[in-house]
Motif scaffolding. Structure first.
Motif, PDB file in Angstrom:
ATOM      1  N   ALA A 141      -4.140  -0.903   3.236  1.00 18.69           N
ATOM      2  CA  ALA A 141      -3.957   0.612   3.580  1.00 18.69           C
ATOM      3  C   ALA A 141      -4.051   1.627   2.606  1.00 18.69           C
ATOM      4  CB  ALA A 141      -2.641   0.517   4.517  1.00 18.69           C
ATOM      5  N   GLY A 142      -4.237   1.363   1.267  1.00 21.81           N
ATOM      6  CA  GLY A 142      -4.367   2.212   0.338  1.00 21.81           C
ATOM      7  C   GLY A 142      -3.134   2.980  -0.265  1.00 21.81           C
ATOM      8  N   HIS A 143      -1.862   2.218  -0.011  1.00 21.72           N
ATOM      9  CA  HIS A 143      -0.619   2.805  -0.486  1.00 21.72           C
ATOM     10  C   HIS A 143      -0.781   2.579  -2.112  1.00 21.72           C
ATOM     11  CE1 HIS A 143       1.136   3.727   3.252  1.00 21.72           C
ATOM     12  NE2 HIS A 143       0.733   2.555   3.683  1.00 21.72           N
ATOM     13  N   ASP A 144       0.471   3.634  -2.650  1.00 20.96           N
ATOM     14  CA  ASP A 144       0.372   3.612  -4.248  1.00 20.96           C
ATOM     15  C   ASP A 144       1.365   2.374  -4.615  1.00 20.96           C
ATOM     16  OD1 ASP A 144       2.857   4.631  -4.151  1.00 20.96           O
ATOM     17  OD2 ASP A 144       2.061   6.323  -4.012  1.00 20.96           O
ATOM     18  N   LYS A 145       1.198   2.274  -5.915  1.00 25.35           N
ATOM     19  CA  LYS A 145       1.927   1.129  -6.480  1.00 25.35           C
ATOM     20  C   LYS A 145       3.334   1.064  -6.251  1.00 25.35           C
ATOM     21  CE  LYS A 145      -0.862  -1.511  -9.600  1.00 25.35           C
ATOM     22  NZ  LYS A 145      -1.312  -1.608 -10.947  1.00 25.35           N
ATOM     23  N   ALA A 146       4.043   2.208  -6.307  1.00 25.13           N
ATOM     24  CA  ALA A 146       5.366   2.507  -6.329  1.00 25.13           C
ATOM     25  C   ALA A 146       6.001   2.315  -4.878  1.00 25.13           C
ATOM     26  CB  ALA A 146       5.783   4.143  -6.818  1.00 25.13           C
ATOM     27  N   TYR A 147       5.314   2.963  -3.937  1.00 23.80           N
ATOM     28  CA  TYR A 147       5.496   2.840  -2.626  1.00 23.80           C
ATOM     29  C   TYR A 147       5.411   0.971  -2.273  1.00 23.80           C
ATOM     30  CZ  TYR A 147       5.262   2.754   2.673  1.00 23.80           C
ATOM     31  OH  TYR A 147       5.442   2.457   3.856  1.00 23.80           O
ATOM     32  N   ILE A 148       4.318   0.544  -2.632  1.00 24.97           N
ATOM     33  CA  ILE A 148       4.338  -0.902  -2.497  1.00 24.97           C
ATOM     34  C   ILE A 148       5.443  -1.903  -2.913  1.00 24.97           C
ATOM     35  CG2 ILE A 148       2.734  -3.087  -2.715  1.00 24.97           C
ATOM     36  CD1 ILE A 148       0.303  -1.272  -2.458  1.00 24.97           C
ATOM     37  N   ALA A 149       5.826  -1.278  -4.163  1.00 25.48           N
ATOM     38  CA  ALA A 149       6.874  -2.140  -4.662  1.00 25.48           C
ATOM     39  C   ALA A 149       8.287  -1.883  -3.959  1.00 25.48           C
ATOM     40  CB  ALA A 149       6.863  -1.520  -6.406  1.00 25.48           C
ATOM     41  N   ARG A 150       8.387  -0.995  -3.557  1.00 30.81           N
ATOM     42  CA  ARG A 150       9.495  -0.380  -2.934  1.00 30.81           C
ATOM     43  C   ARG A 150       9.685  -1.088  -1.584  1.00 30.81           C
ATOM     44  NH1 ARG A 150       9.118   4.774  -2.722  1.00 30.81           N
ATOM     45  NH2 ARG A 150       8.714   4.985  -0.611  1.00 30.81           N
ATOM     46  N   GLU A 151       8.372  -1.039  -0.888  1.00 31.29           N
ATOM     47  CA  GLU A 151       8.726  -1.678   0.391  1.00 31.29           C
ATOM     48  C   GLU A 151       8.723  -3.121   0.377  1.00 31.29           C
ATOM     49  OE1 GLU A 151       8.348  -0.251   3.414  1.00 31.29           O
ATOM     50  OE2 GLU A 151       8.968   1.509   2.366  1.00 31.29           O
ATOM     51  N   VAL A 152       7.995  -3.788  -0.336  1.00 23.99           N
ATOM     52  CA  VAL A 152       7.965  -5.137  -0.546  1.00 23.99           C
ATOM     53  C   VAL A 152       9.390  -5.680  -0.935  1.00 23.99           C
ATOM     54  CG1 VAL A 152       6.744  -7.318  -1.614  1.00 23.99           C
ATOM     55  CG2 VAL A 152       5.304  -5.354  -1.034  1.00 23.99           C
ATOM     56  N   GLY A 153      10.046  -4.976  -1.953  1.00 27.14           N
ATOM     57  CA  GLY A 153      11.029  -5.388  -2.230  1.00 27.14           C
ATOM     58  C   GLY A 153      12.294  -5.511  -1.108  1.00 27.14           C
ATOM     59  N   GLN A 154      12.098  -4.524  -0.360  1.00 27.53           N
ATOM     60  CA  GLN A 154      12.880  -4.439   0.905  1.00 27.53           C
ATOM     61  C   GLN A 154      12.660  -5.473   1.869  1.00 27.53           C
ATOM     62  OE1 GLN A 154      12.856  -0.411   2.458  1.00 27.53           O
ATOM     63  NE2 GLN A 154      13.918   0.582   0.662  1.00 27.53           N
ATOM     64  N   LEU A 155      11.449  -5.793   1.915  1.00 25.89           N
ATOM     65  CA  LEU A 155      10.971  -6.675   2.969  1.00 25.89           C
ATOM     66  C   LEU A 155      11.415  -8.227   2.647  1.00 25.89           C
ATOM     67  CD1 LEU A 155       7.447  -5.324   3.916  1.00 25.89           C
ATOM     68  CD2 LEU A 155       9.423  -5.588   5.602  1.00 25.89           C
ATOM     69  N   LEU A 156      11.403  -8.402   1.070  1.00 22.93           N
ATOM     70  CA  LEU A 156      11.689  -9.722   0.546  1.00 22.93           C
ATOM     71  C   LEU A 156      13.151  -9.792   0.875  1.00 22.93           C
ATOM     72  CD1 LEU A 156       9.240 -10.393  -2.144  1.00 22.93           C
ATOM     73  CD2 LEU A 156       9.254 -11.189   0.036  1.00 22.93           C
ATOM     74  N   ASP A 157      13.996  -8.582   0.545  1.00 27.58           N
ATOM     75  CA  ASP A 157      15.570  -8.840   0.685  1.00 27.58           C
ATOM     76  C   ASP A 157      15.819  -9.039   2.240  1.00 27.58           C
ATOM     77  OD1 ASP A 157      16.215  -8.209  -1.649  1.00 27.58           O
ATOM     78  OD2 ASP A 157      16.559  -6.175  -1.444  1.00 27.58           O
ATOM     79  N   LEU A 158      14.963  -8.506   3.278  1.00 31.03           N
ATOM     80  CA  LEU A 158      15.084  -8.707   4.595  1.00 31.03           C
ATOM     81  C   LEU A 158      15.093 -10.153   5.043  1.00 31.03           C
ATOM     82  CD1 LEU A 158      15.723  -7.046   7.302  1.00 31.03           C
ATOM     83  CD2 LEU A 158      13.108  -7.117   7.558  1.00 31.03           C
ATOM     84  N   VAL A 159      14.218 -10.810   4.742  1.00 31.74           N
ATOM     85  CA  VAL A 159      13.844 -12.002   4.784  1.00 31.74           C
ATOM     86  C   VAL A 159      14.359 -13.004   3.929  1.00 31.74           C
ATOM     87  CG1 VAL A 159      11.740 -11.325   6.105  1.00 31.74           C
ATOM     88  CG2 VAL A 159      11.593 -12.320   3.761  1.00 31.74           C
ATOM     89  N   GLY A 160      15.243 -12.837   3.000  1.00 32.98           N
ATOM     90  CA  GLY A 160      16.071 -13.747   2.173  1.00 32.98           C
ATOM     91  C   GLY A 160      15.159 -14.289   1.142  1.00 32.98           C
ATOM     92  N   LEU A 161      14.057 -13.766   0.572  1.00 31.23           N
ATOM     93  CA  LEU A 161      13.196 -14.266  -0.514  1.00 31.23           C
ATOM     94  C   LEU A 161      13.254 -13.514  -1.723  1.00 31.23           C
ATOM     95  CD1 LEU A 161       9.875 -15.417   1.432  1.00 31.23           C
ATOM     96  CD2 LEU A 161      11.610 -16.838   0.569  1.00 31.23           C
TER      97      LEU A 161
END
Ligand SMILES: Nc1ncnc2c1ncn2[C@@H]1O[C@H](COP(=O)(O)OP(=O)(O)OP(=O)(O)O)[C@@H](O)[C@H]1O
Ligand SMILES: [Mg+2]
Length: 380
Positions: A141-161
């Protein structure tokens, strides 16, 4: 790369406060609306296979809606019409009020981001780490690295990974792989999550954990979930409403507790029977049959009944009241109490001994108190 780096900016995942709330729905409009959908395929030998036949259904925002049916019933095809992976030859598909069939290619690509999907076999990229798998749709979707790092971090927290971010799929258990699949599906902040047999490859305990996770995501993010399964056990654990499919059609639908209480079709009764054991031991049935034959093949004063009741009725002395009022004698041949969506659900099979009048009176009394009654004399 520092393994912890992506999480440096990660706060707790609180999308309910985000402006792009996944479950944000237009007021009063169903999140999913299908009208008179039909899909057919041409088989290799040229025959026309009608996979979905004239299906209409509405799913409200925030619901967990189950679609259940035997193999080949048309469940996957129906759900694939929700993102137009399967194009219906007739009918209407709306997601959050948007008619998908009217969209051009670009608009459709955009609309599909609002519909996440998880699969039975996870469909992870084996050469990418957990982190990179979840990041993949965000990179596309063309997001920048900082956005991706933040979002993925939150998602992995959410699913416990959180701890598994730098592992590869082959280093994960089935349940962990499915958590990656769920995190990836949530990355584009969908309004609807489609789950096609997401737990079918998992053992019962892992299945329960994944279903608990889906329930939590549904509650915390307000996400609408459409869940395909062939297991009533799954439906019982998390769905609000279900539709039962058979040969491409929806043969019945409703709140889970209502479908369990009073299934309308043979296929539903069979599927419920797999989780709420209704079967009577054959030695008991044989004895009832013998007595019946001795009476000249009539039921006489014996009547086999299955009572189902739910919620508060479970702890009310309704049966003893029926006994006192109508002089009903009975024996309990089978009984089970269970919980569906936090509501107690009881199923009792009785062999009642009573004259016609007493039996009718007792049945009417029980039905007036929301007990559903099925006569089972045909099974003996
Ligand atoms: N691409 C296709 N080409 C031809 N026939 C298809 C195709 N996809 C599905 N079908 C047929 O359509 C019918 C419904 O298939 P579908 O995959 O929707 O069933 P299902 O309920 O999801 O089954 P399962 O529980 O086994 O996944 C089946 O008869 C199937 O063989
Ligand atoms: Mg399928």
């Amino acid at each position: 790369m520092n393994a912890r780096a992506p999480f440096a900016a990660a706060s707790s995942h609180t999308p309910q406060n985000s402006e792009e709330l996944p479950g944000e729905a237009r007021q009063g409009i169903p999140m999913v609306e299908l009208e008179n959908i039909s899909v057919s395929f041409r088989s290799p030998d040229g025959k026309l296979v009608q996979a979905v036949r004239d299906v209409s259904l509405q799913i409200a925002s925030g619901e967990i809606f189950g679609i259940i049916g035997r193999s080949g019933a048309g469940k996957s095809t129906l759900v694939r019409t929700l993102n137009l992976l399967a194009r219906p030859e007739k009918g209407h598909v709306s997601i959050n009020g948007q008619n998908l069939l009217s969209l051009g290619e670009n608009e459709l690509r955009h609309a599909r981001r609002e519909i996440g999907m998880v699969f039975q076999h996870f469909n992870l990229l084996s050469s990418r780490t957990v982190f990179e798998n979840v990041a993949f749709p965000l990179e596309l979707a063309g997001h920048d690295k900082a956005y991706i790092a933040r979002e993925v971090g939150q998602l992995l927290d959410l699913v416990g990974l959180h701890e598994q971010a730098w592992r590869y799929p082959h280093q994960l258990s089935g349940g962990q792989k499915q958590r990656v699949g769920i995190a990836r599906a949530l990355a584009s902040k969908p309004k609807v999550l489609l789950s096609d047999e997401a737990t079918s490859a998992l053992d019962p305990e892992t299945t329960r954990n994944i279903l608990d996770l889906l329930r939590r995501i549904n509650r915390e993010l307000g996400l609408t979930i459409v869940l395909i399964t062939h297991e009533m056990q799954v439906v019982k654990q998390i769905c609000d409403r279900i539709a039962v499919m058979d040969s491409g059609r929806i043969v019945e639908s409703g709140k889970v507790i209502d479908v369990f209480r009073a299934p309308q079709t043979a296929i539903t009764r069979t599927m419920i029977g797999e989780v709420i054991a209704h079967e009577l031991p054959s030695s008991v049935l044989t004895r009832i049959q013998r007595r019946r034959l001795a009476r000249g093949n009539t039921a006489g004063p014996e009547c086999l009944l299955r009572l189902s009741f739910a919620g508060d009725d479970v702890d009310r002395p309704l049966l003893s009241e029926a006994v006192k009022r109508y002089g009903l004698d009975f024996n309990i041949l089978h009984g089970q109490i269970d919980e569906i969506q936090g509501q107690a659900f009881a199923s009792l099979t009785l062999l009642a001994h009573a004259g016609e009048e007493a039996l009718q009176g007792a049945k009417e009394f029980l039905r007036n108190h929301d007990v559903s009654i099925e006569e089972l004399n045909h099974v003996v």
